[in-house]
Design a protein around this motif. Structure first.
Motif, PDB file in Angstrom:
ATOM      1  N   TYR A  89     -37.929   3.981 -14.100  1.00  0.00           N
ATOM      2  CA  TYR A  89     -38.505   2.682 -14.452  1.00  0.00           C
ATOM      3  C   TYR A  89     -38.775   1.852 -13.192  1.00  0.00           C
ATOM      4  O   TYR A  89     -39.840   1.236 -13.055  1.00  0.00           O
ATOM      5  CB  TYR A  89     -37.560   1.935 -15.386  1.00  0.00           C
ATOM      6  CG  TYR A  89     -37.969   0.503 -15.647  1.00  0.00           C
ATOM      7  CD1 TYR A  89     -38.975   0.204 -16.566  1.00  0.00           C
ATOM      8  CD2 TYR A  89     -37.367  -0.547 -14.945  1.00  0.00           C
ATOM      9  CE1 TYR A  89     -39.362  -1.108 -16.801  1.00  0.00           C
ATOM     10  CE2 TYR A  89     -37.752  -1.859 -15.177  1.00  0.00           C
ATOM     11  CZ  TYR A  89     -38.738  -2.130 -16.105  1.00  0.00           C
ATOM     12  OH  TYR A  89     -39.130  -3.432 -16.315  1.00  0.00           O
TER      13      TYR A  89
ATOM     14  N   ASN B 225     -35.093   3.482 -26.199  1.00  0.00           N
ATOM     15  CA  ASN B 225     -35.742   2.305 -25.589  1.00  0.00           C
ATOM     16  C   ASN B 225     -34.741   1.373 -24.903  1.00  0.00           C
ATOM     17  O   ASN B 225     -34.721   0.163 -25.159  1.00  0.00           O
ATOM     18  CB  ASN B 225     -36.527   1.525 -26.646  1.00  0.00           C
ATOM     19  CG  ASN B 225     -37.705   2.308 -27.191  1.00  0.00           C
ATOM     20  OD1 ASN B 225     -38.308   3.104 -26.474  1.00  0.00           O
ATOM     21  ND2 ASN B 225     -38.016   2.098 -28.459  1.00  0.00           N
TER      22      ASN B 225
ATOM     23  N   ARG C 209     -36.265  -1.731 -22.824  1.00  0.00           N
ATOM     24  CA  ARG C 209     -36.901  -2.738 -23.672  1.00  0.00           C
ATOM     25  C   ARG C 209     -35.861  -3.492 -24.514  1.00  0.00           C
ATOM     26  O   ARG C 209     -35.923  -4.713 -24.648  1.00  0.00           O
ATOM     27  CB  ARG C 209     -37.935  -2.067 -24.584  1.00  0.00           C
ATOM     28  CG  ARG C 209     -38.680  -3.034 -25.490  1.00  0.00           C
ATOM     29  CD  ARG C 209     -39.781  -2.328 -26.243  1.00  0.00           C
ATOM     30  NE  ARG C 209     -40.771  -1.802 -25.320  1.00  0.00           N
ATOM     31  CZ  ARG C 209     -41.740  -2.530 -24.775  1.00  0.00           C
ATOM     32  NH1 ARG C 209     -41.848  -3.822 -25.080  1.00  0.00           N
ATOM     33  NH2 ARG C 209     -42.610  -2.004 -23.951  1.00  0.00           N
ATOM     34  N   ASN C 210     -34.902  -2.762 -25.077  1.00  0.00           N
ATOM     35  CA  ASN C 210     -33.900  -3.414 -25.923  1.00  0.00           C
ATOM     36  C   ASN C 210     -32.936  -4.274 -25.104  1.00  0.00           C
ATOM     37  O   ASN C 210     -32.540  -5.356 -25.537  1.00  0.00           O
ATOM     38  CB  ASN C 210     -33.128  -2.363 -26.713  1.00  0.00           C
ATOM     39  CG  ASN C 210     -33.966  -1.745 -27.815  1.00  0.00           C
ATOM     40  OD1 ASN C 210     -34.852  -2.388 -28.358  1.00  0.00           O
ATOM     41  ND2 ASN C 210     -33.694  -0.492 -28.146  1.00  0.00           N
TER      42      ASN C 210
END
Length: 344
Positions: A46, A240, A243-244
């Motif tokens: 990421y 995820n 994102r979470n």
């Protein structure tokens, strides 16, 4: 100019920067780390994507500025057309001056972005896409800034958010990160409930950055937080994660970092939203642990750091005895009491 060009530029691949970045990310996702034989963590991938995307956008902006000169483009449609038609420098045309111009806008994150760019260009050299690594001529910044750690109010906000967002699925992760200080990816990412002994108040930390596992003591307040967690579910949610967890950070008053929609960008850009510092929770644990025990060697053992690292960055960082006591006595019960008093 011609002399400089002949001395410093060598056409190798003529590959667009965006194509080279895409190929690099694909390679990093499917290949293993040479030293460990393991795949790179989702957070590492990421960060690569995030940092290199920012650099790609910067180089495109520079190309557009050269195209339009001093003219200002305010029409969104015209700007979109420019982005589609203007090409930034090819990957083997990028110079150390381009790297420095980009890093100048990154402030305290200079070294972090430089590291990601260095890895990318080293890969390009290895695969005969570039003739040289332009980051090699760009100096690292001296690490003069103080370690950033969470205040008591921020710790409470983060725990409140971990309890309320996504039905508390991040409570175990946040509690261990704050009160045990595990490295978020290389250690906490591998931890399972089988490695936690609440009765014995011991935790077996998996081998991480130092490639050595270690046993640490679970503090009294961390025991209470973990007893409040659903131990039938994994410590780190499997779907995820970035994102979470971004939703948890936003609820606590921090920028989430995932900005792939207009709505999320608007939330992150609201006044008062603080940037989330990498390893924030780990810095917080070590700071308050050193503040409580005042023992460099004990702190180094518990955190898996060297005594020199603790001495240079954490010794004397916090001297507020009340804050230290509050941190180590913070439990689900005290947090509920604070909330009742706040809204009474």
């Amino acid at each position: 100019s011609v002399t400089y060009y002949k001395a410093n530029y060598k056409q190798v691949s003529g590959k667009p920067l965006s194509d080279a970045i895409a190929a690099y990310i694909d390679d990093r996702e499917i290949t293993r780390i040479v030293k460990t034989g393991k795949f790179r963590s989702p957070r590492t991938i990421y960060e690569m994507k995030n940092r290199l995307k920012a650099f790609k956008e910067f180089m495109l902006e520079q190309a557009i500025k050269e195209e339009v000169g001093n003219a200002k483009v305010t029409n969104k449609g015209a700007m979109a057309d420019l982005k589609d038609s203007v090409q930034s420098k090819l990957v083997d045309q990028i110079s150390s001056a381009d790297i420095e111009d980009f890093l100048e806008s990154k402030g305290a994150s200079w070294n972090n972005y430089r590291s990601k760019l260095s890895g990318f260009f080293a890969w390009c050299v290895k695969h005969h896409i570039c003739a040289f690594n332009p980051t090699e001529q760009v100096e690292r910044h001296a690490n003069e800034s103080e370690i950033a750690y969470l205040s008591i109010a921020e710790v409470k906000n983060l725990l409140h958010a971990a309890q309320s967002v996504h039905d508390g699925m991040f409570l175990a992760y946040v509690s261990i990160a704050l009160f045990a200080g595990l490295r978020p990816d290389s250690e906490l990412g591998k931890l399972t409930w089988e490695g936690i002994g609440l009765k014995a108040k011991k935790m077996r930390v998996p081998a991480g950055k130092t490639r050595k596992g270690r046993a640490i003591t679970i503090s009294d307040n961390l025991c209470q937080w973990l007893e409040a967690c659903d131990r039938t579910k994994p410590i780190i949610p499997e779907v995820n994660f970035q994102r979470n967890f971004a939703a948890v950070k936003r609820e606590a008053g921090f920028k989430g970092g995932v900005r792939d929609s207009k709505k999320l960008r608007e939330i992150d850009d609201r006044e008062g939203m603080k940037p989330w510092v990498p390893d924030y929770t780990r810095h917080t644990f070590i700071t308050y642990y050193m503040g409580k025990h005042g023992d460099i060697y004990k702190t180094a053992t518990e955190s898996g750091n060297s005594p020199e690292m603790v001495r240079d960055h954490y010794d004397g960082l916090i001297v507020d005895a009340d804050a230290i006591d509050t941190f180590w006595s913070m439990t689900p019960k005290t947090l509920r009491a604070d909330n009742l008093l706040k809204f009474a």
